[in-house]
Design a protein around this motif. Sequence first.
Motif, short mmCIF file in Angstrom:
data_model
loop_
_atom_site.label_atom_id
_atom_site.label_comp_id
_atom_site.label_asym_id
_atom_site.label_seq_id
_atom_site.Cartn_x
_atom_site.Cartn_y
_atom_site.Cartn_z
N LEU A 5 10.27 23.35 -53.11
CA LEU A 5 10.64 23.12 -54.50
C LEU A 5 11.07 24.45 -55.10
CD1 LEU A 5 10.68 21.61 -57.25
CD2 LEU A 5 8.23 22.06 -57.43
N ILE A 6 12.34 24.52 -55.51
CA ILE A 6 12.84 25.76 -56.12
C ILE A 6 13.06 25.54 -57.61
CG2 ILE A 6 14.68 27.50 -56.12
CD1 ILE A 6 15.34 26.71 -53.26
N ILE A 7 12.43 26.37 -58.41
CA ILE A 7 12.66 26.32 -59.86
C ILE A 7 13.32 27.61 -60.31
CG2 ILE A 7 11.59 26.19 -62.14
CD1 ILE A 7 9.58 24.26 -61.06
N ARG A 39 25.37 17.85 -50.58
CA ARG A 39 24.67 17.16 -49.50
C ARG A 39 23.56 16.22 -50.00
NH1 ARG A 39 24.77 19.99 -44.43
NH2 ARG A 39 26.80 21.02 -44.34
N GLY A 40 23.27 16.30 -51.32
CA GLY A 40 22.06 15.63 -51.77
C GLY A 40 22.27 14.56 -52.81
N GLU A 41 21.15 14.17 -53.37
CA GLU A 41 21.11 13.23 -54.48
C GLU A 41 20.83 14.03 -55.74
OE1 GLU A 41 17.97 10.27 -54.23
OE2 GLU A 41 19.24 8.82 -55.26
N ALA A 343 14.12 20.45 -53.11
CA ALA A 343 14.49 20.07 -54.48
C ALA A 343 14.80 21.34 -55.25
CB ALA A 343 13.36 19.31 -55.15
N LEU A 344 15.96 21.31 -55.91
CA LEU A 344 16.41 22.47 -56.70
C LEU A 344 16.56 22.04 -58.15
CD1 LEU A 344 17.79 25.34 -56.96
CD2 LEU A 344 19.94 24.16 -56.48
N ALA A 365 18.78 18.55 -57.90
CA ALA A 365 19.38 18.04 -56.66
C ALA A 365 18.32 18.05 -55.56
CB ALA A 365 20.58 18.89 -56.24
N ILE A 366 18.33 17.00 -54.72
CA ILE A 366 17.37 16.91 -53.61
C ILE A 366 18.13 16.65 -52.32
CG2 ILE A 366 15.39 15.65 -52.65
CD1 ILE A 366 14.66 14.81 -55.50
N ILE A 367 17.83 17.44 -51.28
CA ILE A 367 18.41 17.15 -49.96
C ILE A 367 17.28 16.89 -48.97
CG2 ILE A 367 20.59 18.40 -50.13
CD1 ILE A 367 19.27 20.81 -48.76
#
Length: 413
Positions: A5-7, A39-41, A343-344, A365-367
């Motif tokens: 998880l990147i915040i 690449r993600g949702e 998750a970014l 965004a989540i990959i």
Amino acid sequence: MKAVLIILDGVGDRPIKALGGLTPLQAAKAEILDLIAERGECGIMDPIAPGQPPGSDTAHLAIFGYDPEKCYPGRGAFEALGVGVDLKPGDVAFRCNLATISDDGVIIDRRAGRISNVDAEKLSESLKEIRIEGVDGVEAEFIHSSEHRGVLVLRGEKLSRMVSDVDPHLTGVKVPKPHPLDDSIEAKRTAKALEEFLEKAGKILRNHPLNKERVKRGLKPANAVLPRGAGVLPRIKSINELWGIKAAAIAGGALYKGVAKAVGFELIKVEGADGTVNTNLKGKVEAVISALKEYDLVFLHIKATDNVSHDKKPEKKVEVIEWISRELKPLVDTVLSENYYLALTGDHTTPCEVGSHTGDPVPLAIIGPGVRRDNVKRFDEISCALGGLNRIRGIDLMRILMNYLGRVPLFGE
Ligand code: ZN
Ligand code: ZN
């Protein structure tokens, strides 16, 4: 199955005139951030609730899956945990500034001329001798953290976090006395003990040879302690108890380390990670990659985006975003090759034209394996709003991640 998880603190922004009407994320050439979006949702996220400007502490609590409206215990405890104090249930902790006040108690500089670590450390040391005598069974401990920042812990029986801030966040006004915020005996005892500590601290600091020397050198003396944000440990289940995961956190600033520690993340120390634009981001990224071998969830906090937003520097924010994007490459490569989740997002919007936190949503965004890739190709506030996650609240994110990690039990038959 593992997740990162990147915040990016305060990464969200609004259209900016100086950037031709773009947000800093839109203006930035941030290939790796865009790769995550592509690449993600994607989606946008209201850290607390639509329109609610979040503090960094409440926003992080929510994103870690804890409802801040129910379990926010005040900022002080997070600060204390973040600087390594072994806080116990019942202790009340305060975030403090070493400040400069006039002889008649008017605040001149809330940061004592941005006092150096060396001077602040020496002055803080002299506060260790303070004993609370007017309130039975209460001890005080002052811990210096960095520059003008410190933490005060009141320890003992019958204490409460319901005491007012002494730091009014203003200069040119008299230092207010602490007062109880409810009728409880605990709040009264805490306010009384705090008042005694502050009187004694003021006396020691005013007479301290180092402060006299600072005045001779043309520097402002640090002759007062200004506490705020009384806090206690939150009464919650740890992230490990809730989801059965081992979680680690990598952050520079004390507050972020403290919130993560309070909910059960183990802190991983990285040399030179200091919560500024000069942080050792390379070292932090390497630490995340190696922590993923041992932990199920690794949280990476990057503060620099918020610092430049408070300074109202949009061009600098663009540069910082581009720098972060480049530095994240080895981590994103690892996530993709190892089939981890990532998750970014941000913890709130800090528009450069405003210079403080606002209640606008942040991009997300989540990959990872099986994530429904949508049509969004860029990581920014406007593009991500068209993604498959739509618009969620901060408190939803942890369950979404834990679902991918197979940690959420079935509800019903
Ligand atoms: Zn923040
Ligand atoms: Zn901020």
